[in-house]
Design a protein around this motif. Structure first.
Motif, PDB file in Angstrom:
ATOM      1  N   CYS A   1       2.919   2.053  -3.311  1.00  0.00           N
ATOM      2  CA  CYS A   1       1.951   1.988  -4.540  1.00  0.00           C
ATOM      3  C   CYS A   1       1.069   3.425  -4.265  1.00  0.00           C
ATOM      4  CB  CYS A   1       1.183   0.987  -4.708  1.00  0.00           C
ATOM      5  SG  CYS A   1       2.020  -0.412  -5.395  1.00  0.00           S
TER       6      CYS A   1
ATOM      7  N   ARG B   1      -0.653  14.278   1.835  1.00  0.00           N
ATOM      8  CA  ARG B   1      -0.755  13.704   0.744  1.00  0.00           C
ATOM      9  C   ARG B   1       0.011  14.115  -0.525  1.00  0.00           C
ATOM     10  NH1 ARG B   1      -4.226   9.874   0.507  1.00  0.00           N
ATOM     11  NH2 ARG B   1      -5.525  10.546   2.167  1.00  0.00           N
TER      12      ARG B   1
ATOM     13  N   ASP C   1       3.457  12.765  -2.414  1.00  0.00           N
ATOM     14  CA  ASP C   1       3.512  12.647  -3.626  1.00  0.00           C
ATOM     15  C   ASP C   1       4.447  13.626  -4.357  1.00  0.00           C
ATOM     16  OD1 ASP C   1       1.085  11.293  -3.800  1.00  0.00           O
ATOM     17  OD2 ASP C   1      -0.202  13.134  -4.179  1.00  0.00           O
TER      18      ASP C   1
ATOM     19  N   ASN D   1      -0.816   4.538  -1.854  1.00  0.00           N
ATOM     20  CA  ASN D   1      -1.971   4.676  -0.930  1.00  0.00           C
ATOM     21  C   ASN D   1      -1.313   5.097   0.648  1.00  0.00           C
ATOM     22  OD1 ASN D   1      -4.028   4.624   0.853  1.00  0.00           O
ATOM     23  ND2 ASN D   1      -4.491   2.332   0.396  1.00  0.00           N
ATOM     24  N   TRP D   2      -1.199   6.366   0.857  1.00  0.00           N
ATOM     25  CA  TRP D   2      -0.921   6.831   2.021  1.00  0.00           C
ATOM     26  C   TRP D   2      -1.540   6.711   3.292  1.00  0.00           C
ATOM     27  CZ3 TRP D   2       3.357   6.792  -0.407  1.00  0.00           C
ATOM     28  CH2 TRP D   2       3.777   7.610  -1.619  1.00  0.00           C
ATOM     29  N   GLY D   3      -2.823   6.161   3.072  1.00  0.00           N
ATOM     30  CA  GLY D   3      -3.542   5.706   4.515  1.00  0.00           C
ATOM     31  C   GLY D   3      -4.327   7.036   4.760  1.00  0.00           C
TER      32      GLY D   3
ATOM     33  N   SER E   1       3.353   7.217   5.599  1.00  0.00           N
ATOM     34  CA  SER E   1       1.881   6.972   5.635  1.00  0.00           C
ATOM     35  C   SER E   1       1.409   6.370   6.848  1.00  0.00           C
ATOM     36  CB  SER E   1       1.760   5.430   4.448  1.00  0.00           C
ATOM     37  OG  SER E   1       2.189   5.757   3.395  1.00  0.00           O
TER      38      SER E   1
ATOM     39  N   TYR F   1      -1.737   4.217   8.708  1.00  0.00           N
ATOM     40  CA  TYR F   1      -3.002   3.524   8.538  1.00  0.00           C
ATOM     41  C   TYR F   1      -3.496   3.292   9.797  1.00  0.00           C
ATOM     42  CZ  TYR F   1      -0.529   2.652   4.352  1.00  0.00           C
ATOM     43  OH  TYR F   1       0.456   2.997   2.923  1.00  0.00           O
TER      44      TYR F   1
ATOM     45  N   GLN G   1       0.924  -1.238  -0.130  1.00  0.00           N
ATOM     46  CA  GLN G   1      -0.062   0.036   0.037  1.00  0.00           C
ATOM     47  C   GLN G   1       0.834   1.148   0.161  1.00  0.00           C
ATOM     48  OE1 GLN G   1      -3.377   0.321   0.126  1.00  0.00           O
ATOM     49  NE2 GLN G   1      -3.778  -1.971  -0.205  1.00  0.00           N
ATOM     50  N   HIS G   2       2.031   1.314   0.886  1.00  0.00           N
ATOM     51  CA  HIS G   2       2.761   2.430   0.921  1.00  0.00           C
ATOM     52  C   HIS G   2       3.386   2.835  -0.272  1.00  0.00           C
ATOM     53  CE1 HIS G   2       5.302   5.012   3.320  1.00  0.00           C
ATOM     54  NE2 HIS G   2       6.724   4.189   2.563  1.00  0.00           N
TER      55      HIS G   2
END
Length: 97
Positions: free
Chosen positions: A42, A53, A57, A44-46, A68, A70, A39-40
């Protein structure tokens, strides 16, 4: 028809480290460590604010630290931090920082 989603890593995580407490928390929730790492890397920072965010990026593009956050089902949190030089990614609890 069964379609799968292809995950595209945005950066190399470097050496992977996890604290014992974070490992215990993930295991207690039945979450494989690799799923959090995927997730991290790819993107998806949660559960982060919009500014964070955007910063993540930008950090991917410019080579800065990536964080990130979660949330687990019991409302506790797991952080995943990749250092600016991509040498190491650490999974930890926020109070271990």
């Amino acid at each position: 028809m069964n379609q799968s989603t292809r995950l595209k890593p945005l950066f190399h995580p470097g050496r992977l480290c996890i604290t014992p407490a974070a490992h215990t928390a993930l295991r207690g929730h039945g979450i494989p460590v690799i799923s959090v790492v995927l997730q991290h890397v790819c993107g998806n920072w949660g559960d982060v604010l919009d500014d964070d965010r955007r910063q993540n990026d930008l950090s991917v593009e410019t080579g800065l630290r990536v964080l990130s956050n979660y949330r687990l089902s019991d409302k506790s949190r797991i952080w995943v931090i990749t250092e600016w030089d991509r040498s190491v990614t650490t999974i930890l609890l926020p109070d271990e920082y």
